[in-house]
Design a protein around this motif. Structure first.
Motif, PDB file in Angstrom:
ATOM      1  N   ASN A  16      -9.675   2.663 -10.928  1.00 47.82           N
ATOM      2  CA  ASN A  16      -8.248   2.946 -10.871  1.00 47.82           C
ATOM      3  C   ASN A  16      -7.552   2.252 -12.040  1.00 47.82           C
ATOM      4  O   ASN A  16      -6.714   1.359 -11.878  1.00 47.82           O
ATOM      5  CB  ASN A  16      -7.690   2.467  -9.529  1.00 47.82           C
ATOM      6  CG  ASN A  16      -6.217   2.783  -9.358  1.00 47.82           C
ATOM      7  OD1 ASN A  16      -5.653   3.625 -10.058  1.00 47.82           O
ATOM      8  ND2 ASN A  16      -5.591   2.099  -8.416  1.00 47.82           N
ATOM      9  N   ALA A  53      -8.880  -3.716  -2.168  1.00 49.24           N
ATOM     10  CA  ALA A  53      -7.628  -3.814  -2.918  1.00 49.24           C
ATOM     11  C   ALA A  53      -7.664  -2.933  -4.163  1.00 49.24           C
ATOM     12  O   ALA A  53      -8.706  -2.776  -4.805  1.00 49.24           O
ATOM     13  CB  ALA A  53      -7.369  -5.263  -3.316  1.00 49.24           C
ATOM     14  N   HIS A  54      -6.525  -2.334  -4.463  1.00 40.58           N
ATOM     15  CA  HIS A  54      -6.329  -1.539  -5.686  1.00 40.58           C
ATOM     16  C   HIS A  54      -7.158  -0.253  -5.705  1.00 40.58           C
ATOM     17  O   HIS A  54      -7.301   0.380  -6.759  1.00 40.58           O
ATOM     18  CB  HIS A  54      -6.624  -2.365  -6.941  1.00 40.58           C
ATOM     19  CG  HIS A  54      -5.858  -3.636  -7.041  1.00 40.58           C
ATOM     20  ND1 HIS A  54      -4.529  -3.683  -7.369  1.00 40.58           N
ATOM     21  CD2 HIS A  54      -6.238  -4.930  -6.819  1.00 40.58           C
ATOM     22  CE1 HIS A  54      -4.117  -4.940  -7.370  1.00 40.58           C
ATOM     23  NE2 HIS A  54      -5.125  -5.714  -7.036  1.00 40.58           N
ATOM     24  N   ARG A  78      -0.001  -2.657 -12.932  1.00 38.60           N
ATOM     25  CA  ARG A  78       0.152  -3.923 -12.208  1.00 38.60           C
ATOM     26  C   ARG A  78      -0.048  -5.129 -13.110  1.00 38.60           C
ATOM     27  O   ARG A  78      -0.125  -6.262 -12.648  1.00 38.60           O
ATOM     28  CB  ARG A  78      -0.811  -3.956 -11.023  1.00 38.60           C
ATOM     29  CG  ARG A  78      -0.429  -2.943  -9.962  1.00 38.60           C
ATOM     30  CD  ARG A  78      -1.539  -2.614  -9.000  1.00 38.60           C
ATOM     31  NE  ARG A  78      -1.210  -1.376  -8.286  1.00 38.60           N
ATOM     32  CZ  ARG A  78      -2.094  -0.607  -7.669  1.00 38.60           C
ATOM     33  NH1 ARG A  78      -3.376  -0.937  -7.671  1.00 38.60           N
ATOM     34  NH2 ARG A  78      -1.707   0.487  -7.058  1.00 38.60           N
ATOM     35  N   ASP A 116     -11.311 -11.592  -9.810  1.00 40.51           N
ATOM     36  CA  ASP A 116     -11.583 -10.196  -9.467  1.00 40.51           C
ATOM     37  C   ASP A 116     -13.049 -10.011  -9.065  1.00 40.51           C
ATOM     38  O   ASP A 116     -13.364  -9.268  -8.128  1.00 40.51           O
ATOM     39  CB  ASP A 116     -11.249  -9.289 -10.652  1.00 40.51           C
ATOM     40  CG  ASP A 116      -9.825  -9.503 -11.143  1.00 40.51           C
ATOM     41  OD1 ASP A 116      -8.904  -9.433 -10.307  1.00 40.51           O
ATOM     42  OD2 ASP A 116      -9.649  -9.749 -12.346  1.00 40.51           O
ATOM     43  N   GLY A 140      -3.659   2.386 -12.415  1.00 42.47           N
ATOM     44  CA  GLY A 140      -3.017   1.517 -11.444  1.00 42.47           C
ATOM     45  C   GLY A 140      -3.089   0.057 -11.844  1.00 42.47           C
ATOM     46  O   GLY A 140      -2.117  -0.701 -11.706  1.00 42.47           O
ATOM     47  N   LEU A 141      -4.239  -0.368 -12.374  1.00 42.96           N
ATOM     48  CA  LEU A 141      -4.382  -1.762 -12.801  1.00 42.96           C
ATOM     49  C   LEU A 141      -3.475  -2.062 -13.992  1.00 42.96           C
ATOM     50  O   LEU A 141      -2.879  -3.146 -14.070  1.00 42.96           O
ATOM     51  CB  LEU A 141      -5.843  -2.052 -13.142  1.00 42.96           C
ATOM     52  CG  LEU A 141      -6.857  -1.858 -12.002  1.00 42.96           C
ATOM     53  CD1 LEU A 141      -8.257  -2.219 -12.478  1.00 42.96           C
ATOM     54  CD2 LEU A 141      -6.473  -2.657 -10.779  1.00 42.96           C
ATOM     55  N   THR A 182       0.837  -1.193   0.000  1.00 45.60           N
ATOM     56  CA  THR A 182       0.000   0.000   0.000  1.00 45.60           C
ATOM     57  C   THR A 182       0.876   1.248   0.000  1.00 45.60           C
ATOM     58  O   THR A 182       2.073   1.195   0.298  1.00 45.60           O
ATOM     59  CB  THR A 182      -0.921   0.043   1.233  1.00 45.60           C
ATOM     60  OG1 THR A 182      -0.120   0.247   2.408  1.00 45.60           O
ATOM     61  CG2 THR A 182      -1.733  -1.234   1.375  1.00 45.60           C
ATOM     62  N   PHE A 239     -10.816  -1.735  -6.552  1.00 45.82           N
ATOM     63  CA  PHE A 239     -10.575  -1.200  -7.898  1.00 45.82           C
ATOM     64  C   PHE A 239     -11.107   0.225  -8.103  1.00 45.82           C
ATOM     65  O   PHE A 239     -10.872   0.809  -9.159  1.00 45.82           O
ATOM     66  CB  PHE A 239     -11.173  -2.106  -8.992  1.00 45.82           C
ATOM     67  CG  PHE A 239     -10.820  -3.545  -8.858  1.00 45.82           C
ATOM     68  CD1 PHE A 239      -9.506  -3.972  -8.980  1.00 45.82           C
ATOM     69  CD2 PHE A 239     -11.801  -4.503  -8.602  1.00 45.82           C
ATOM     70  CE1 PHE A 239      -9.176  -5.313  -8.860  1.00 45.82           C
ATOM     71  CE2 PHE A 239     -11.481  -5.848  -8.476  1.00 45.82           C
ATOM     72  CZ  PHE A 239     -10.159  -6.253  -8.603  1.00 45.82           C
ATOM     73  N   GLN A 258      -2.292  -3.075  -2.032  1.00 49.67           N
ATOM     74  CA  GLN A 258      -2.033  -2.183  -3.167  1.00 49.67           C
ATOM     75  C   GLN A 258      -3.022  -1.023  -3.257  1.00 49.67           C
ATOM     76  O   GLN A 258      -3.165  -0.401  -4.318  1.00 49.67           O
ATOM     77  CB  GLN A 258      -1.988  -2.972  -4.477  1.00 49.67           C
ATOM     78  CG  GLN A 258      -0.820  -3.963  -4.507  1.00 49.67           C
ATOM     79  CD  GLN A 258      -0.650  -4.644  -5.842  1.00 49.67           C
ATOM     80  OE1 GLN A 258      -1.513  -5.411  -6.268  1.00 49.67           O
ATOM     81  NE2 GLN A 258       0.457  -4.396  -6.517  1.00 49.67           N
TER      82      GLN A 258
END
Length: 262
Positions: free
Chosen positions: A194, A163-164, A201, A245, A197-198, A129, A180, A146
């Motif tokens: 996001n 997460a994310h 990753r 997911d 960001g995805l 994070t 997300f 994350q």
């Protein structure tokens, strides 16, 4: 130990790996354990039943393991557990847990925690994070892997951040934020996904398509939360690559106790 500054105070009983470096005027209590390769800067206070893993870098003036800021706390033997390879910048304050929860505040691995961050009692922070300057986590908050929490953001007690997630600067987070999502503001608003960001990753286009469809169902089709959950549960039929997911989001919705940010 030659790498502990002579002005530092390490109380009898503390378990400090020989490779740990401790700066001047730092105070380490008798129930503290610090793993190999960790460096502790000057003027830090590490107390309570605190366990710190390997290869962390703790900057000057951090306060770790102090009693929780909870009037009900009566000195019970609660804990703070910090994993490996975390960066903990200046003036961070992480508190012990309370018996009203599991009795432990937990920070995982590979987190980047900037100056003046407060992590209150019984919080659970995952792995990888980023908590930017002055982010403040009230008691019992959960921040999943994350996630990114913007500077000056406050998170209400018992809130879960998935997460994310990416939360923008100076946001007020008082409801759970599903995985997300990208949020900001006061009052908080979900701005979208996001996506950048995805991509960074390594999420594939097929996974991203499934996540985008979840977002549409949850936020763009005017459905009740119950109806949206039912529709999301059917998405693996058309987006099998995003099955994991989708399962993550469904589990988050089921575990939400404060209602989700919509």
């Amino acid at each position: 130990m030659s790498n502990i500054h002579p002005t530092a105070i390490v109380e009898a009983g503390a378990r400090i790996d020989p490779s740990v470096t401790v700066g001047p005027y730092t105070v380490i209590g008798p129930d503290v354990s610090i793993g190999a390769g960790t460096t502790v800067g000057p003027h830090c206070v590490i107390e309570g039943r605190t366990t710190i893993g390997a290869d962390n870098r703790i900057f000057q003036f951090a306060s770790l393991g102090a009693a929780p800021q909870d009037k009900k706390y009566a000195g019970e033997p609660t804990r703070l557990v910090i994993g490996d390879r975390n960066t903990i910048r200046e003036f961070c304050t992480f508190n012990l847990g309370t018996t009203q929860d599991k009795g432990v505040t937990t920070i995982g691995d590979d987190n980047w925690i900037m100056a003046y961050v407060h992590i209150a009692h019984d919080c659970v922070v995952g792995n990888q994070t980023i908590l930017a300057n002055n982010a403040t986590l009230a008691g019992h908050v959960q921040v999943a892997d994350q996630a990114i929490i913007g500077g000056l953001t406050g998170i209400h007690q018992f809130v879960k951040v998935g997460a994310h997630v990416m939360a923008g600067f100076a946001s007020h987070i008082s409801q759970d934020v599903p995985p997300f999502m990208m949020v900001d503001g006061n009052p908080l608003a979900v701005r979208g996904l996001n996506l950048e960001g995805l991509r960074r990753r390594g999420f594939s286009a097929a996974r991203m398509a499934g996540i985008k469809q979840m977002h549409r169902v949850l936020y763009r089709q005017g459905l009740t939360l119950e109806s949206a959950r039912t529709a999301i549960a059917e998405l693996p039929l058309t987006h099998p690559e995003a099955s994991a997911d989708i399962a993550l989001v469904l589990a988050f919705l089921d575990a939400s106790t404060r209602g989700i940010a919509r």
